[in-house]
Design a protein around this motif. Structure first.
Motif, short mmCIF file in Angstrom:
data_model
loop_
_atom_site.label_atom_id
_atom_site.label_comp_id
_atom_site.label_asym_id
_atom_site.label_seq_id
_atom_site.Cartn_x
_atom_site.Cartn_y
_atom_site.Cartn_z
N LYS A 113 0.83 -1.20 0.00
CA LYS A 113 0.00 0.00 0.00
C LYS A 113 0.87 1.25 0.00
N ALA A 114 1.98 1.22 0.75
CA ALA A 114 2.88 2.37 0.78
C ALA A 114 3.50 2.61 -0.59
N GLN A 115 3.90 1.53 -1.27
CA GLN A 115 4.48 1.66 -2.61
C GLN A 115 3.44 2.21 -3.59
N GLN A 116 2.20 1.73 -3.48
CA GLN A 116 1.14 2.24 -4.35
C GLN A 116 0.89 3.72 -4.07
N ALA A 121 1.49 9.34 -5.64
CA ALA A 121 1.99 10.69 -5.34
C ALA A 121 2.89 11.18 -6.46
N LYS A 122 3.73 10.29 -6.98
CA LYS A 122 4.61 10.67 -8.11
C LYS A 122 3.76 11.04 -9.33
N THR A 123 2.78 10.21 -9.62
CA THR A 123 1.91 10.46 -10.77
C THR A 123 1.14 11.77 -10.59
N ASP A 124 0.57 11.96 -9.40
CA ASP A 124 -0.18 13.19 -9.13
C ASP A 124 0.74 14.40 -9.16
N GLY A 125 1.95 14.25 -8.61
CA GLY A 125 2.92 15.35 -8.62
C GLY A 125 3.29 15.75 -10.03
N THR A 126 3.51 14.77 -10.89
CA THR A 126 3.84 15.05 -12.29
C THR A 126 2.68 15.75 -12.97
#
Length: 156
Positions: A113-116, A121-126
């Protein structure tokens, strides 16, 4: 009225198949099938929701009444099938419970779950960065257009 009911009962009891479907040897197991069906459906749910005590109690219950269904006369094979399925489903739930709470399944699930969450977060940040860049370009173009407009007014 009582004579009519008595005659209907005698007619039902004279036919073995109909008599079986009107007996507790059929309706008891039939209504009891809700427990194994619910247990089978629960195998698709999060193992964190499994109660170890309830699973153990239902496993013992199923095993006990599986034996009882063959001890009564006449043997009740429908009841045996119901408790056999329930025993298998509850055993599956018991294994899921042990794996999750005692053999590292919970830690593994939390790690996943943490990795997901990190990936999201990376996808949303991008996405936010790209939207901000596009908005910045739009504001820059609007500013350049206003600047040109002001220069044109001053030149006249």
């Amino acid at each position: 009225m009582a004579a009519a009911i008595s005659a209907l009962n005698a007619k039902i009891r004279s036919q073995p198949t109909l008599s079986y479907f009107c007996s507790t040897h059929f309706w008891g197991p039939f209504s009891n099938f809700g427990i194994p069906i619910a247990a089978i459906l629960d195998t698709q749910k999060d193992p964190e929701l499994i109660s170890g005590r309830m699973t153990a109690a239902l496993t013992v219950y199923a095993g006990t009444f599986m034996r009882y269904s063959l001890a009564v006369t006449p043997k009740n094979y429908l009841l045996f099938a119901c408790h056999f399925i329930n025993f298998g489903a509850q055993s599956t739930q018991g294994v899921r419970f042990l794996r999750y709470w005692h053999y590292g399944g919970r830690e593994e699930a939390l790690k996943m779950k943490a990795q997901q969450g990190l990936q999201m977060a990376k996808t949303d940040g991008t996405t936010v960065l790209q939207q901000g860049e596009e908005r910045g370009k739009s504001i820059l173009h609007q500013g350049e257009a206003k600047l040109k407009e002001v220069k044109d007014k001053v030149a006249k």
